[in-house]
Scaffold this motif. Structure first.
Motif, PDB file in Angstrom:
ATOM      1  N   VAL A  15      12.740  42.361   5.151  1.00 15.95           N
ATOM      2  CA  VAL A  15      11.998  41.132   5.429  1.00 15.95           C
ATOM      3  C   VAL A  15      10.818  41.081   4.460  1.00 15.95           C
ATOM      4  O   VAL A  15      10.027  42.024   4.390  1.00 15.95           O
ATOM      5  CB  VAL A  15      11.495  41.105   6.890  1.00 15.95           C
ATOM      6  CG1 VAL A  15      10.606  39.892   7.129  1.00 15.95           C
ATOM      7  CG2 VAL A  15      12.671  41.122   7.857  1.00 15.95           C
ATOM      8  N   VAL A  16      10.744  39.988   3.710  1.00 13.07           N
ATOM      9  CA  VAL A  16       9.683  39.884   2.694  1.00 13.07           C
ATOM     10  C   VAL A  16       8.974  38.540   2.794  1.00 13.07           C
ATOM     11  O   VAL A  16       9.602  37.500   3.003  1.00 13.07           O
ATOM     12  CB  VAL A  16      10.278  40.027   1.264  1.00 13.07           C
ATOM     13  CG1 VAL A  16       9.216  39.792   0.195  1.00 13.07           C
ATOM     14  CG2 VAL A  16      10.906  41.404   1.069  1.00 13.07           C
ATOM     15  N   GLY A  17       7.667  38.576   2.660  1.00 14.81           N
ATOM     16  CA  GLY A  17       6.870  37.357   2.480  1.00 14.81           C
ATOM     17  C   GLY A  17       6.012  37.551   1.248  1.00 14.81           C
ATOM     18  O   GLY A  17       5.453  38.627   1.052  1.00 14.81           O
ATOM     19  N   LEU A  18       5.933  36.538   0.392  1.00 11.27           N
ATOM     20  CA  LEU A  18       5.183  36.694  -0.860  1.00 11.27           C
ATOM     21  C   LEU A  18       3.915  35.849  -0.857  1.00 11.27           C
ATOM     22  O   LEU A  18       3.909  34.713  -0.383  1.00 11.27           O
ATOM     23  CB  LEU A  18       6.056  36.303  -2.060  1.00 11.27           C
ATOM     24  CG  LEU A  18       7.323  37.130  -2.292  1.00 11.27           C
ATOM     25  CD1 LEU A  18       8.102  36.570  -3.486  1.00 11.27           C
ATOM     26  CD2 LEU A  18       7.007  38.601  -2.512  1.00 11.27           C
ATOM     27  N   GLU A  19       2.856  36.444  -1.366  1.00 12.17           N
ATOM     28  CA  GLU A  19       1.618  35.705  -1.595  1.00 12.17           C
ATOM     29  C   GLU A  19       1.436  35.627  -3.100  1.00 12.17           C
ATOM     30  O   GLU A  19       1.331  36.656  -3.754  1.00 12.17           O
ATOM     31  CB  GLU A  19       0.439  36.445  -0.975  1.00 12.17           C
ATOM     32  CG  GLU A  19       0.526  36.516   0.545  1.00 12.17           C
ATOM     33  CD  GLU A  19      -0.443  37.548   1.117  1.00 12.17           C
ATOM     34  OE1 GLU A  19      -1.580  37.174   1.426  1.00 12.17           O
ATOM     35  OE2 GLU A  19      -0.058  38.716   1.248  1.00 12.17           O
ATOM     36  N   ARG A 166       6.516  32.100   4.057  1.00 15.83           N
ATOM     37  CA  ARG A 166       6.827  32.681   5.361  1.00 15.83           C
ATOM     38  C   ARG A 166       7.697  33.912   5.118  1.00 15.83           C
ATOM     39  O   ARG A 166       8.283  34.065   4.038  1.00 15.83           O
ATOM     40  CB  ARG A 166       7.582  31.658   6.209  1.00 15.83           C
ATOM     41  CG  ARG A 166       6.731  30.438   6.501  1.00 15.83           C
ATOM     42  CD  ARG A 166       7.285  29.607   7.638  1.00 15.83           C
ATOM     43  NE  ARG A 166       6.518  28.366   7.781  1.00 15.83           N
ATOM     44  CZ  ARG A 166       5.327  28.282   8.375  1.00 15.83           C
ATOM     45  NH1 ARG A 166       4.758  29.353   8.899  1.00 15.83           N
ATOM     46  NH2 ARG A 166       4.693  27.121   8.456  1.00 15.83           N
ATOM     47  N   PRO A 167       7.811  34.777   6.117  1.00 15.12           N
ATOM     48  CA  PRO A 167       8.626  35.989   5.903  1.00 15.12           C
ATOM     49  C   PRO A 167      10.114  35.656   5.950  1.00 15.12           C
ATOM     50  O   PRO A 167      10.862  36.183   6.771  1.00 15.12           O
ATOM     51  CB  PRO A 167       8.192  36.916   7.047  1.00 15.12           C
ATOM     52  CG  PRO A 167       7.624  36.026   8.093  1.00 15.12           C
ATOM     53  CD  PRO A 167       7.113  34.790   7.419  1.00 15.12           C
ATOM     54  N   ASP A 168      10.557  34.785   5.078  1.00 12.06           N
ATOM     55  CA  ASP A 168      11.938  34.271   5.094  1.00 12.06           C
ATOM     56  C   ASP A 168      12.820  34.917   4.036  1.00 12.06           C
ATOM     57  O   ASP A 168      14.006  34.619   3.954  1.00 12.06           O
ATOM     58  CB  ASP A 168      11.929  32.753   4.811  1.00 12.06           C
ATOM     59  CG  ASP A 168      11.329  31.959   5.958  1.00 12.06           C
ATOM     60  OD1 ASP A 168      11.149  32.534   7.047  1.00 12.06           O
ATOM     61  OD2 ASP A 168      11.044  30.752   5.761  1.00 12.06           O
ATOM     62  N   PHE A 216      10.427  41.542  13.935  1.00 11.23           N
ATOM     63  CA  PHE A 216       9.926  42.038  12.647  1.00 11.23           C
ATOM     64  C   PHE A 216       9.258  43.399  12.802  1.00 11.23           C
ATOM     65  O   PHE A 216       8.588  43.664  13.798  1.00 11.23           O
ATOM     66  CB  PHE A 216       8.891  41.069  12.064  1.00 11.23           C
ATOM     67  CG  PHE A 216       9.491  39.789  11.552  1.00 11.23           C
ATOM     68  CD1 PHE A 216      10.776  39.762  11.032  1.00 11.23           C
ATOM     69  CD2 PHE A 216       8.750  38.613  11.569  1.00 11.23           C
ATOM     70  CE1 PHE A 216      11.316  38.578  10.545  1.00 11.23           C
ATOM     71  CE2 PHE A 216       9.289  37.422  11.096  1.00 11.23           C
ATOM     72  CZ  PHE A 216      10.567  37.410  10.585  1.00 11.23           C
ATOM     73  N   GLY A 217       9.400  44.227  11.786  1.00  9.86           N
ATOM     74  CA  GLY A 217       8.721  45.523  11.765  1.00  9.86           C
ATOM     75  C   GLY A 217       7.329  45.398  11.163  1.00  9.86           C
ATOM     76  O   GLY A 217       6.905  44.330  10.749  1.00  9.86           O
ATOM     77  N   THR A 218       6.629  46.520  11.134  1.00  9.81           N
ATOM     78  CA  THR A 218       5.306  46.551  10.510  1.00  9.81           C
ATOM     79  C   THR A 218       5.470  46.478   9.001  1.00  9.81           C
ATOM     80  O   THR A 218       6.360  47.108   8.439  1.00  9.81           O
ATOM     81  CB  THR A 218       4.585  47.867  10.869  1.00  9.81           C
ATOM     82  OG1 THR A 218       4.574  47.983  12.280  1.00  9.81           O
ATOM     83  CG2 THR A 218       3.178  47.897  10.320  1.00  9.81           C
TER      84      THR A 218
HETATM   85  P1  ADP Z   1      -2.741  38.488   5.536  1.00  8.65           P
HETATM   86  O1  ADP Z   1      -3.636  37.309   5.458  1.00  8.65           O
HETATM   87  O2  ADP Z   1      -3.322  39.638   6.241  1.00  8.65           O
HETATM   88  O3  ADP Z   1      -2.209  38.900   4.193  1.00  8.65           O
HETATM   89  P2  ADP Z   1      -0.640  36.819   6.710  1.00  8.65           P
HETATM   90  O4  ADP Z   1      -0.273  36.707   8.128  1.00  8.65           O
HETATM   91  O5  ADP Z   1      -1.262  35.655   6.082  1.00  8.65           O
HETATM   92  O6  ADP Z   1      -1.502  38.113   6.495  1.00  8.65           O
HETATM   93  O7  ADP Z   1       0.703  37.154   5.950  1.00  8.65           O
HETATM   94  C1  ADP Z   1       0.738  37.404   4.629  1.00  8.65           C
HETATM   95  C2  ADP Z   1       2.165  37.455   4.152  1.00  8.65           C
HETATM   96  O8  ADP Z   1       2.886  38.454   4.858  1.00  8.65           O
HETATM   97  C3  ADP Z   1       2.930  36.174   4.339  1.00  8.65           C
HETATM   98  O9  ADP Z   1       3.600  35.907   3.121  1.00  8.65           O
HETATM   99  C4  ADP Z   1       3.930  36.483   5.434  1.00  8.65           C
HETATM  100  O10 ADP Z   1       5.127  35.795   5.227  1.00  8.65           O
HETATM  101  C5  ADP Z   1       4.145  37.956   5.248  1.00  8.65           C
HETATM  102  N1  ADP Z   1       4.553  38.663   6.461  1.00  8.65           N
HETATM  103  C6  ADP Z   1       4.048  38.544   7.717  1.00  8.65           C
HETATM  104  N2  ADP Z   1       4.672  39.370   8.560  1.00  8.65           N
HETATM  105  C7  ADP Z   1       5.606  40.068   7.848  1.00  8.65           C
HETATM  106  C8  ADP Z   1       6.567  41.079   8.143  1.00  8.65           C
HETATM  107  N3  ADP Z   1       6.684  41.589   9.356  1.00  8.65           N
HETATM  108  N4  ADP Z   1       7.335  41.545   7.151  1.00  8.65           N
HETATM  109  C9  ADP Z   1       7.208  41.065   5.891  1.00  8.65           C
HETATM  110  N5  ADP Z   1       6.338  40.120   5.548  1.00  8.65           N
HETATM  111  C10 ADP Z   1       5.533  39.614   6.499  1.00  8.65           C
END
Ligand code: ADP
Ligand code: MG
Length: 484
Positions: A15-19, A166-168, A216-218
């Protein structure tokens, strides 16, 4: 097709979410009039606001706001008519104010998505949580002096758009496709140049793993990865590390990690800060940013055609396959070149020459499509010459190479070098007769049943014609004469 890591306790899903931080293309910085151009001599593009002098007031730069709105449209997102700037407080030598002006709970753009195309033809929709505007920090220089570090504030205060997915995302490949698509969107819009190697687009990858269907995991967050390939490698490594750790009975801790591209390994940097650590509060120097309907409508009207729309049009208007259309739209300059070259010509063939011979030649020369020695008009014309029978596609290879080397028009080259295809029956027959007369033993062998020799005769006659004989005619006439 999903990406699965096989473990001892079963299958694992990534599971990945990108900033992604995108440096905004603008003349001036987000809250000051100092130049935002890249590469100036250190500390020559710094105003009192950027240097954090006491009593200086930030003033919003509307050019940056417009870029963020246009990018929001590109992300199919909601443009928020009211957004609020907040201070994200932390201390670092490249941050003279002791805080970064960002947006927290009221970003300028929220709730969008982009569609990404995968190699297997599948399309995946990746949600966008938000896009907010914030200031970039300065840069520390550790390589100028043996015992001192220096600070360059040219970048301090330059506008960034932080785009949070999103974590999509479910695989390294999807992450790569997402970044390529995002880069292509901002480049089409002209809101960011998308150059990851110069740091104008930077990516943090949040990675976790789970058994499919579980919550979702940590996650761990891998900071500041500076190429798409490295992001993909970092995700792959990090997911495997987490799977091993979990299967050994360990726990993933929420932390910030760093990717080392030489070893391909991620390492702990620091434990994760949470929003609370930054003591966010609304910046008292700035009133909420309010956007008028007129502004939003005007910018909507000004939007250029974006990659998805262009791809659709290329498929419909030019009869290209989805894959070919994809190759051509990925970079706007290539798309523009293609459209110029295809106009009034055989578009499919033009596309093939661009993706084959032209990309190959440019690669060898280390040139971009804008520096192509072959103009789009000349490429279109060459395709005409093939289609009307003036040159064969074999000779076209030579013509193309001459166009690369000499930059002339295909007509000039065909005339100067005498490359016109011979489509005159009697001329071809004459050559065939000669080859037949010179090789009586081969002719006998062929006639006694050695069919394979036909290929040899084709080769000989083609050679005797210096490659100029019309291949279809040559084949037909040769067959007739040999069978006798
Ligand atoms: P922060 O502001 O602490 O970085 P956010 O909630 O804004 O935290 O999430 C940042 C990124 O992490 C987003 O891209 C989101 O999709 C991703 N994310 C959140 N939960 C998970 C998870 N369990 N696994 C992978 N990515 C995640
Ligand atoms: Mg974050």
């Amino acid at each position: 097709m999903s990406y699965i890591i096989k473990g001892e306790t079963g299958d694992w899903e990534i599971v990945v979410g990108l900033e992604v931080h995108c440096e905004v293309i603008s003349k001036a910085k987000l809250f000051s009039g100092a130049s935002a151009t890249f590469g100036g001599e250190a500390n020559t593009q710094v105003s009192f606001v950027d240097a954090g002098f006491p009593g200086m007031l930030p003033v919003i730069n509307h050019e940056c706001v417009e870029q963020a709105i246009k990018t929001g449209f590109g992300l199919n997102a909601t443009i928020n008519k009211k957004s609020i700037f907040a201070r994200k407080n932390y201390y670092y030598a490249d941050l003279p104010n002791g805080y970064q002006i960002s947006q927290s709970d009221h970003p300028i753009v929220s709730d969008g998505y982009i569609d990404v195309d995968l190699e297997n033809g599948e399309t995946r929709r990746i949600g966008i949580e938000r896009l907010h505007l914030e200031q970039d920090a300065g840069k520390l220089m550790h390589d100028q002096h043996p015992s001192k570090s220096f600070v360059d504030l040219n970048r301090a205060g330059v506008a960034l758009m932080e785009i949070v997915s999103r974590p999509d995302i479910r695989s390294p490949e999807e992450a790569g496709a997402y970044l390529r698509k995002l880069r292509s969107i901002v480049r089409y819009i002209g809101s960011c140049d998308g150059n990851m190697d110069e740091g104008s687009m930077r990516c943090d990858a949040n990675v976790s793993v789970r058994h499919p269907g579980e919550p979702f995991g940590t996650r761990a967050e891998i900071k500041n990865v500076n190429s798409i390939r490295f992001v993909m490698q970092a995700i792959e490594y990090e997911a495997k590390r987490q799977v091993e750790l979990l299967e050994e009975g360990g726990k993933v801790v929420q932390e910030t990690r760093k990717f080392d591209s030489t070893t391909g390994v991620t390492k702990t940097m620091r434990s994760k800060e949470t929003a609370v650590d930054y003591r966010y509060f609304y910046d008292p120097d700035l009133i909420p940013l309010r956007l008028t309907d007129e502004l939003i409508e005007r910018l909507h009207k000004e939007m250029p055609e974006l990659p998805d729309a262009m791809k659709k049009r290329f498929i419909e208007n030019y009869g290209l396959t989805a894959y070919d259309a994809d190759q051509l739209i990925m970079e706007k300059d290539i798309a523009t070149y293609f459209e110029k070259a295809a106009k009034g010509h055989d578009a499919k063939k033009v596309a093939n020459y661009i993706m084959g011979d032209l990309f190959g030649a440019l690669n060898k020369l280390g040139k971009s499509i804008n520096e192509s020695p072959v103009s789009p008009e000349n490429l279109g014309r060459m395709v005409d010459l093939i289609n009307d029978g003036t040159i064969s596609s074999r000779i076209a290879k030579d013509v193309f190479q001459f166009m690369i080397d000499e930059g002339k028009t295909p007509d000039e080259i065909v005339n100067e070098k005498g490359l016109k295809q011979v489509s005159d029956t009697s001329a071809i027959e004459k050559i065939i007769d000669e080859v037949i007369a010179n090789n009586p033993d081969k002719v006998a062998e062929f006639r006694s049943g050695k069919d394979k020799l036909l290929g040899w005769f084709v080769g000989q006659t083609m050679k005797a014609s210096q490659g100029k004989a019309n291949p279809a005619m040559l084949n037909e006439l040769l067959r007739k004469k040999l069978v006798g």
